[in-house]
Design a protein around this motif. Structure first.
Motif, short mmCIF file in Angstrom:
data_model
loop_
_atom_site.label_atom_id
_atom_site.label_comp_id
_atom_site.label_asym_id
_atom_site.label_seq_id
_atom_site.Cartn_x
_atom_site.Cartn_y
_atom_site.Cartn_z
N GLY B 165 0.82 -1.20 0.00
CA GLY B 165 0.00 0.00 0.00
C GLY B 165 0.86 1.26 0.00
O GLY B 165 2.09 1.21 0.07
N ALA B 166 0.20 2.40 -0.07
CA ALA B 166 0.92 3.66 -0.06
C ALA B 166 1.60 3.84 1.29
O ALA B 166 1.19 3.27 2.29
CB ALA B 166 -0.05 4.80 -0.30
N HIS B 167 2.65 4.64 1.31
CA HIS B 167 3.36 4.85 2.57
C HIS B 167 3.06 6.22 3.15
O HIS B 167 3.87 6.79 3.86
CB HIS B 167 4.85 4.64 2.37
N GLN B 168 1.92 6.77 2.80
CA GLN B 168 1.50 8.02 3.39
C GLN B 168 0.43 7.75 4.43
O GLN B 168 -0.48 6.97 4.20
CB GLN B 168 0.90 8.92 2.32
N GLY B 169 0.56 8.43 5.55
CA GLY B 169 -0.47 8.28 6.57
C GLY B 169 -1.11 9.63 6.82
O GLY B 169 -0.55 10.67 6.46
N PHE B 170 -2.28 9.59 7.44
CA PHE B 170 -2.93 10.85 7.75
C PHE B 170 -2.11 11.63 8.77
O PHE B 170 -1.33 11.06 9.54
CB PHE B 170 -4.32 10.59 8.34
N VAL B 171 -2.28 12.96 8.77
CA VAL B 171 -1.59 13.79 9.75
C VAL B 171 -2.62 14.53 10.59
O VAL B 171 -3.81 14.25 10.50
CB VAL B 171 -0.63 14.80 9.06
N GLU B 172 -2.18 15.49 11.37
CA GLU B 172 -3.06 16.11 12.34
C GLU B 172 -3.87 17.28 11.77
O GLU B 172 -4.59 17.94 12.50
CB GLU B 172 -2.26 16.57 13.56
N THR B 173 -3.69 17.58 10.50
CA THR B 173 -4.42 18.69 9.92
C THR B 173 -5.52 18.16 9.01
O THR B 173 -5.24 17.45 8.05
CB THR B 173 -3.46 19.56 9.10
N GLY B 174 -6.75 18.53 9.36
CA GLY B 174 -7.89 18.01 8.61
C GLY B 174 -7.81 18.30 7.12
O GLY B 174 -8.08 17.44 6.30
N ALA B 175 -7.42 19.54 6.79
CA ALA B 175 -7.42 19.93 5.38
C ALA B 175 -6.47 19.06 4.57
O ALA B 175 -6.76 18.68 3.45
CB ALA B 175 -7.04 21.40 5.26
N GLN B 176 -5.34 18.74 5.18
CA GLN B 176 -4.38 17.89 4.46
C GLN B 176 -4.93 16.48 4.29
O GLN B 176 -4.71 15.84 3.26
CB GLN B 176 -3.07 17.82 5.25
N ASN B 177 -5.62 16.00 5.32
CA ASN B 177 -6.19 14.66 5.23
C ASN B 177 -7.22 14.59 4.12
O ASN B 177 -7.28 13.62 3.37
CB ASN B 177 -6.82 14.27 6.56
N ILE B 178 -8.04 15.64 4.02
CA ILE B 178 -9.02 15.68 2.94
C ILE B 178 -8.30 15.65 1.59
O ILE B 178 -8.68 14.91 0.68
CB ILE B 178 -9.90 16.94 3.07
#
Lengths: 366, 521
Positions: B165-178
């Protein structure tokens, strides 16, 4: 008006519930009962009884069609007045309660015999009633889902029996009709004990998502039960000699004693403990029906209050009186007689009565 | 739009409005308190009043070169991007004249500029990291988007690592996660609904859903539950999950929490809803069924036969992790006749040296295991190695030689631990741990009957659970055969033409049969 919309069950759930109720009481002792009456011709009684059962369930469906959005008490109170409805609801409640009691008592006896010889009956009763409360209190839909899981989990048990075909002696079955038709017919009531339970239609019919499929559902479930019985009975008949089989109370279990696997000794202990799932399906459903009927009679929406009282009463009752093996057999015989009355004779009379009722009333109206 | 009116006209208007307010007493005073003033010193004083002990509030006063007006810029140090303020706000305002015909607005090179005129709005936006520009003589302040709070770089998700799978995970900023999810589903049917929850720090909660696929009833239910929340603040997605789940008394997780954008996107495509809580690195996926907790994103990128095998292994592991210690207790203390005689003799030999009953033995070992695991989770990596060494001694030869625990029990515990490690979802592993102990207690009292009754209760519980009104036990009970393609096994991707029924998608076709038929061209 659809009262029972929120608890609709699917066809598969309906089949599983029925199968669960049928394949419980009397399933393990059936070969012996049949052999006592009809020797090795007993298996024919199963097929005959199956045909009668299908006919009886067809009659029940014809009755229920007259008021498709209601249960039996709903229907009767519409045709015969409120009080008749209530009386029949209470009678049905008692019937289902008795059914559940016989199932749970025989389960306890099996458990005591094979698994927990030293635990008192009321403790085992308490233990069994915990899941019963957890599931029955959630309503019919959850019971339907439970039935699906249990049937799914129990399929493998039949496969084990294949092992005993190795030592089968098919000549035991021959000749057919050793003593003519009479013993086969005499064995019919014994077979009926294993088929009763389709009276669930009286309660389940309005809950069915698609009511046209009711007959298909009951046919499938009765046929499946018939196949299971036929399979186990014939295995017992060809495995044990005709004299031997009458000595064992539960030949369906005893036969497993002979089967040995490398990894597990005494597969029958495992079998009985797994069979508890099937038993639980039967008693949970009938307990639910019973409480459903009493709640209906007393005009209560919530069935949980009655459920608590009933379960508490069951535990307290068992503390004072726990039937023995002999008494259980008597209870089963009684259940058989009541069952024949309630599930085979009563629908016929009711259908005739309703038919006359419509004729006469229709004429008056005209 | 910003309007450059003459100062005295504004002042007149201001006076007029003041007179009007003073006639309507109470409301007037409140509105007066809330709305900002035209005079800059008064605004600055009010700022100081509003945030009395906030040394990180910066108020910078200066003159706008273009118009000659006095102005002040207020922001929180750390919440706002210092560079953006210096180069894009202060520099142009203080030193640039701008073009001739540009007489409305400021020539600021920041994104959105919002004009505000109440203190409550100003408070909300200054806390979200925007800087507020007050200009003397104007009845509005301008919120400039200079947000830039401390952030973590996007990294590999720690709790759910994957091979393919991708090696990116969500971070603490909602806008970036979106944004990370939008990268997977660049389609305008991906709708976003924004909600706020929490009184003390309005947490921004975004509901992402495929507009033409997600069931409106499910969406409405979720929205209702979130908007009815009355809490101080939601720190973490786990809190939100506990606050809105259907049955909080159940040991089972009823929503999937994931840190993986690819997993979230794949759930979205199945018709589920993704809830992003600002400031939390995990997102919530609803509705979720029991089998969803046994799926991992790697299942879809490895060969289907292999991932089907691994899935079956996980379900087997689930039962081993729940039942094995209980079965050990039941078999040793009640139903020893089930054990083949040779094995039984061996066990008896070992058991003879141990003074405790099987239940105590099992409890000692299981609790040791749980403590070791918990210690391993929180300890920093350099010390964490110690756990391995100490644990190796405890769950190993020494405890057996000392005659405290017998060999078979050590094997049982090791098996249980391994089995619970292969479950891909942490929440499910946690509930398995609890259930295992309950099963052990049941087994110690009633042997195998206890386990069977325990399983009855467990099954009864699972099938009666619901996640956002959809049955949790699906596709087992209620039985939905078409969903089995992606439950216990994963059938080849070209078989997954429809979305799962349990997600209640209103548009169920997922793909056509894209597999070439026949040989070659």
């Amino acid at each position: 008006m659809k009262k029972y919309e929120f608890n609709e069950i699917t066809l598969l759930q309906f089949i599983c519930i029925n199968l669960g109720i049928q394949v419980s009481v009397g399933a393990l002792s059936l070969p012996q009962r049949l052999a006592l009456k009809a020797s090795t011709d007993g298996w024919m009684a199963i097929i005959l009884m199956w045909a009668i059962t299908i006919a009886a369930s067809w009659i029940i469906i014809q009755i229920m069609k007259k008021y498709p959005d209601g249960t039996l008490p709903d229907l009767l109170s519409r045709y015969l007045g409120k009080w008749v409805g209530k009386a029949v609801a209470l009678a049905a409640a008692l019937y289902f309660l008795y059914y559940a009691y016989v199932v749970i008592v025989s389960t306890i006896l099996y458990t005591k015999q094979w698994l927990l010889p030293r635990t008192p009956g009321e403790i085992i009763m308490l233990l069994f009633l915990i899941p019963a409360y957890a599931i029955a209190s959630k309503g019919l839909r959850v019971i339907g889902r439970y039935a699906e899981v249990v049937i799914l989990l129990s399929g493998w048990m039949l496969v084990i029996y294949m092992e005993s075909f190795r030592d089968a002696y098919w000549l035991h079955l021959r000749p057919f009709f050793k003593e003519g038709w009479y013993p086969v017919i005499a064995a019919l009531p014994e077979a009926s004990l294993s088929f009763i339970g389709f009276a669930s239609l009286f309660i389940l019919y309005p809950f069915l998502q698609n009511k046209q499929q009711a007959f298909i559902g009951i046919t499938v479930s009765s046929t499946l039960s018939m196949l299971v019985y036929l399979f186990t009975t014939i295995i017992c008949f060809v495995y044990f000699s005709p004299d031997q089989i009458m000595q064992y109370n539960d030949p369906v279990v005893t036969i497993l004693k002979v089967i040995k696997f490398r990894f597990v000794d005494r597969i029958e202990v495992l079998f009985i403990s797994f069979y508890l799932f099937m038993f639980s399906l039967s008693w949970i459903t009938t307990i639910y029906f019973s409480v459903f009927c009493t709640s209906w009679a007393l005009g209560k929406q919530d069935h949980r209050g009655h459920l608590r009282i009933l379960l508490f009463g069951a535990v307290a009752g068992t503390y004072f009186f726990m039937p023995t093996e002999q008494q259980k057999n008597q209870l089963e015989d009684l259940l058989m007689q009541i069952g024949i009355g309630f599930e085979y004779a009563f629908p016929v009379c009711l259908l005739i009565y309703l038919w006359l009722h419509e004729r006469v009333l229709g004429r008056i109206k005209r | 739009m910003v309007n450059l009116c003459k100062g005295d006209v504004m002042r007149f208007l201001d006076k007029f409005s003041r007179r009007k307010y003073s006639s309507a007493r109470e409301e007037g005073r409140q509105a007066d308190q809330d709305s900002i003033s035209t005079r800059l010193p008064q605004n600055i004083e009010q700022l100081h009043n509003l945030f009395p002990e906030a040394p990180d509030l910066i108020i910078r006063e200066f003159t706008i070169k273009k118009t000659g007006e006095l102005a002040a810029l207020a922001y929180f140090k750390g919440l706002s991007d210092k560079n953006a303020i210096n180069t894009s706000v202060l520099r142009p305002l203080q030193f640039e004249i701008g073009h001739d015909n540009q007489d409305e607005g400021f020539a600021l090179s920041v994104g959105p500029i919002q004009s505000l005129n109440t203190w409550s709005d100003i408070e909300a936006s200054i806390f979200s990291g925007e800087s507020i520009l007050f200009v003397d003589g104007r009845l509005e302040a301008y919120a400039l988007d200079t947000r830039g709070w401390p952030q973590r770089a996007i990294g590999e998700p720690q709790t759910e690592s994957s091979l393919r799978g991708a090696h990116q995970g969500f971070v603490e900023t909602g806008a970036q996660n979106i944004a990370m999810i939008r990268r997977y589903i660049s389609n305008r049917e991906l709708k976003i609904k924004e909600l706020k929850a929490g009184r003390r720090g309005a947490t921004k909660i975004s509901l992402l859903y495929p507009g033409d696929v997600a069931h409106p009833e499910v969406l409405k239910e979720l929205e209702d539950r979130i908007s009815q929340l009355d809490v101080d603040v939601i720190i973490n997605t786990g809190e939100l999950a506990e606050l809105i789940e259907d049955n909080p008394y159940s040991p089972f997780p009823q929503f999937i929490l994931t840190e993986r954008p690819d997993a979230a996107a794949s759930q979205l495509l199945q018709g589920r809803i993704v809830v992003i809580v600002d400031r939390s690195p995990s997102v919530l996926v609803a509705p979720a069924g029991f089998t969803a907790f046994f799926q991992s994103i790697d299942d879809y990128s490895t060969r289907w036969l292999i991932s089907s095998f691994i899935r079956l292994l996980r379900f087997l592991a689930f039962f081993i992790a729940i039942l094995l210690p209980g079965l050990y207790i039941a078999l040793i203390s009640f139903n020893y006749e089930l054990i083949p005689i040779k094995l039984f003799l061996t066990i008896g030999d070992f058991r003879g040296r141990v003074p405790f009953p099987p239940f105590v033995e099992a409890i000692i070992m299981e609790i040791t295991l749980e403590m070791m695991r918990e210690a391993g989770v929180r300890l920093p990596a350099p010390i964490g190695q110690t756990i391995g060494i100490v644990g190796g001694i405890v769950v190993g030869e020494a405890i057996v030689q000392a005659g405290v625990i017998n060999n078979i029990m050590v094997i049982v515990v090791a098996f249980t631990a391994i089995a619970s490690f292969i479950l891909p979802n942490y929440d499910m592993v946690a509930s398995v741990r609890i259930i295992r102990f309950l099963m052990m207690i049941a087994a110690s009292m009633f042997g195998i009957v206890g386990i069977v009754v325990g399983m009855m209760i467990l099954i009864g519980h699972i099938i009666s659970l619901e996640s956002l009104g959809t049955p949790y036990g699906s596709p087992i009970a209620p039985f939905r055969l078409s969903d089995w393609k992606d439950a216990f096994v994963r059938l080849p991707l070209w078989n997954m033409k429809t979305r799962p029924i349990s997600a209640r998608a209103i548009q169920s076709k997922r793909q056509g049969s894209s597999r070439p038929k026949g040989d070659g061209k």
